[in-house]
Design a protein around this motif. Structure first.
Motif, mmCIF file in Angstrom:
data_model
loop_
_atom_site.group_PDB
_atom_site.id
_atom_site.type_symbol
_atom_site.label_atom_id
_atom_site.label_comp_id
_atom_site.label_asym_id
_atom_site.label_seq_id
_atom_site.Cartn_x
_atom_site.Cartn_y
_atom_site.Cartn_z
ATOM 1 N N GLY A 1 56.678 31.182 41.797
ATOM 2 C CA GLY A 1 55.254 29.998 41.999
ATOM 3 C C GLY A 1 54.553 29.528 40.807
ATOM 4 O O GLY A 1 55.587 29.280 39.564
ATOM 5 N N GLN B 1 47.054 31.636 46.812
ATOM 6 C CA GLN B 1 47.098 32.235 45.687
ATOM 7 C C GLN B 1 47.003 33.601 45.970
ATOM 8 O O GLN B 1 47.628 34.006 46.717
ATOM 9 C CB GLN B 1 46.096 31.495 44.989
ATOM 10 C CG GLN B 1 45.505 30.817 44.666
ATOM 11 C CD GLN B 1 43.759 30.060 44.306
ATOM 12 O OE1 GLN B 1 43.267 29.927 45.093
ATOM 13 N NE2 GLN B 1 43.234 30.694 43.745
ATOM 14 N N LYS B 2 47.809 34.022 44.424
ATOM 15 C CA LYS B 2 48.487 35.755 45.028
ATOM 16 C C LYS B 2 47.394 36.185 43.864
ATOM 17 O O LYS B 2 46.803 36.059 43.516
ATOM 18 C CB LYS B 2 49.820 35.576 44.453
ATOM 19 C CG LYS B 2 51.078 35.243 44.637
ATOM 20 C CD LYS B 2 52.054 34.699 44.493
ATOM 21 C CE LYS B 2 52.829 36.538 44.266
ATOM 22 N NZ LYS B 2 53.583 36.058 43.371
ATOM 23 N N PRO C 1 60.500 36.630 41.187
ATOM 24 C CA PRO C 1 59.204 37.267 41.843
ATOM 25 C C PRO C 1 59.105 38.019 41.158
ATOM 26 O O PRO C 1 59.318 38.471 39.882
ATOM 27 C CB PRO C 1 60.091 37.824 43.475
ATOM 28 C CG PRO C 1 61.236 37.841 42.452
ATOM 29 C CD PRO C 1 61.834 37.276 42.164
ATOM 30 N N THR D 1 56.204 28.731 46.946
ATOM 31 C CA THR D 1 57.189 29.660 47.303
ATOM 32 C C THR D 1 57.461 29.379 48.906
ATOM 33 O O THR D 1 58.270 28.719 49.140
ATOM 34 C CB THR D 1 57.366 31.032 46.974
ATOM 35 O OG1 THR D 1 56.710 31.540 47.590
ATOM 36 C CG2 THR D 1 57.960 31.731 45.296
ATOM 37 N N TRP E 1 49.735 30.435 41.857
ATOM 38 C CA TRP E 1 49.764 29.368 42.907
ATOM 39 C C TRP E 1 50.898 30.019 43.450
ATOM 40 O O TRP E 1 51.822 29.575 42.891
ATOM 41 C CB TRP E 1 49.637 28.408 42.618
ATOM 42 C CG TRP E 1 48.734 27.851 41.930
ATOM 43 C CD1 TRP E 1 48.277 27.419 40.289
ATOM 44 C CD2 TRP E 1 47.322 26.992 42.439
ATOM 45 N NE1 TRP E 1 47.375 26.573 40.364
ATOM 46 C CE2 TRP E 1 46.430 27.049 41.451
ATOM 47 C CE3 TRP E 1 46.686 27.802 43.556
ATOM 48 C CZ2 TRP E 1 44.768 26.591 41.631
ATOM 49 C CZ3 TRP E 1 45.378 26.964 43.823
ATOM 50 C CH2 TRP E 1 44.399 26.271 42.819
ATOM 51 N N ASP E 2 51.021 30.368 44.540
ATOM 52 C CA ASP E 2 51.737 30.928 45.181
ATOM 53 C C ASP E 2 52.933 29.881 46.195
ATOM 54 O O ASP E 2 52.844 29.441 47.685
ATOM 55 C CB ASP E 2 51.943 31.676 46.843
ATOM 56 C CG ASP E 2 53.376 32.298 47.300
ATOM 57 O OD1 ASP E 2 53.567 32.451 46.274
ATOM 58 O OD2 ASP E 2 52.750 33.303 48.343
ATOM 59 N N TYR F 1 56.149 38.088 38.811
ATOM 60 C CA TYR F 1 55.463 36.998 38.490
ATOM 61 C C TYR F 1 56.890 36.364 36.559
ATOM 62 O O TYR F 1 56.621 36.977 35.495
ATOM 63 C CB TYR F 1 54.431 37.739 37.391
ATOM 64 C CG TYR F 1 53.912 37.878 38.544
ATOM 65 C CD1 TYR F 1 52.754 37.308 38.579
ATOM 66 C CD2 TYR F 1 53.502 39.701 38.926
ATOM 67 C CE1 TYR F 1 52.301 37.580 39.585
ATOM 68 C CE2 TYR F 1 52.175 39.804 40.280
ATOM 69 C CZ TYR F 1 51.436 38.777 40.357
ATOM 70 O OH TYR F 1 50.684 39.384 41.479
#
Length: 360
Positions: free
Chosen positions: A204, A109-110, A176, A266, A263-264, A178
């Motif tokens: 993401g 997660q970010k 990227p 990528t 949720w990342d 957001y």
């Protein structure tokens, strides 16, 4: 979630519902790093070790397989949340990537976008961004000690009505930082879906879970953790809005609670490791690869009247309101709960933990 234009548009929409000018609405928005990742669920499976699937849990360190049904804030000594008087626990299912070879990996997660000069929430390194909305300060009743509720259905895998119900949704970030993070959640089929996105998301995936806003005024919980709360008679309210009239069976308006998780995905954007048929490869820890089973659990644990004071105060935005106490991210990260179920959190797994167990 970005708020520069969304906030004023949403408040303008809501304004007629609470008497004109839209400076009154209060929106607490604050980050909470994970206090533990574990296969426990004191709401649905109290006392069961392990529970049926893995959760990420944030908030106070009173979290355990069995929790008090009284005042949680009296049982906790620290919290991971930015508001240091909030010892509540908030939890969701985790998300996993399933590779072409059939193995699973937990999706990291970010942190969250910088808004309202809130540096804390950008540094959570995961966890949950929590929102409490009071669309009518002075008329919203904060939750009481012992209050619990659940939003969503872990067993759901489809729904005939595909119209968004403003309760659970996913957004595919377009880039990227957001990218595409505009507009209120769970309101526009063009940007949000109740199912997990079926394409690569360059920035993401964001998930949002919204809870009911009406309470029966009597019961702090119910056998299914849902029946003591309800949505307005007209259906779930738009985010930041009061919504319609509460049903006569649930006449008390409570704060609009929402979870947000980034949720990342990528690291898994290489389609050569996706399933050969090109189907979307992400699974909730329940074994659900549709996304319809997204759900959130809540156990109230604010200290004293802190949350009520905030809900009675007009015009708060972000993580500052009504002289509520806050803490630094370094202090929050020191709060933790010892992991109970000894399982690998971050390695490649041959199966999802607990998916062979029956779910309540």
């Amino acid at each position: 979630m970005f708020w520069t234009t969304l906030l004023f548009a949403a408040l303008a929409e809501a304004a007629p519902q609470f008497g004109g000018g839209f400076g009154g609405t209060t929106m607490l928005r604050f980050g909470c790093p994970n206090v533990v990742i574990d296969r426990l669920d004191p709401l649905v499976n109290p006392g069961q070790i392990p529970s049926a699937h893995v959760h990420q849990i944030v908030g106070g360190n009173a979290f355990n397989a069995t929790m008090t049904t009284n005042d949680v804030s009296a049982a906790a000594t620290c919290t991971t949340c930015q508001f240091s008087e909030d010892f509540s626990n908030y939890w969701t299912a985790n998300l996993y990537f399933k590779a072409r070879n059939g193995t699973y990996k937990r999706v990291p997660q970010k942190g969250h976008a910088l808004q309202f000069n809130d540096q804390f929430s950008t540094q959570t390194q995961g966890g949950i961004l929590v929102y409490y909305v009071s669309a009518q300060p002075g008329q919203i009743t904060a939750f009481k000690p012992g209050f619990r509720m659940l939003s969503g259905d872990a067993m759901a895998r489809s729904r005939p009505d595909k119209t968004l119900q403003r309760q659970n949704c996913f957004r595919c970030y377009t880039g990227p930082n957001y990218g595409g993070d505009v507009g209120a959640p769970c309101m526009d089929n063009n940007v949000d879906s109740e199912a997990l996105p079926n394409k690569i998301c360059p920035g993401g995936i964001r998930s949002n879970i919204l809870f009911p806003t009406c309470w029966d005024g009597k019961n702090l919980d119910s056998p299914n953790h849902k029946d003591h709360v309800a949505y307005p008679t007209s259906g779930p309210a738009n985010f930041l809005s009061l919504g319609g009239t509460c049903p006569s069976t649930h006449p008390v308006r409570i704060p609009q609670l929402m979870y947000e998780v980034v949720w990342d995905t990528t690291p898994f954007n290489d389609k050569s490791i996706w399933p050969e048929d090109g189907s979307q490869p992400f699974y909730l820890s329940t074994g659900d690869n549709t996304g319809y089973g997204q759900h959130g659990d809540y156990v109230f644990g604010w200290k004293g009247d802190a949350l009520q004071r905030a809900m009675d105060t007009s015009g708060c935005m972000g993580a500052r309101c009504a002289n509520l106490q806050t803490q630094q991210i370094t202090t929050a990260r020191q709060c933790s709960v010892k992991k109970v179920v000894a399982e690998d959190e971050d390695g490649w797994l041959t199966e999802l933990p607990g998916v062979s167990m029956p779910m309540a």
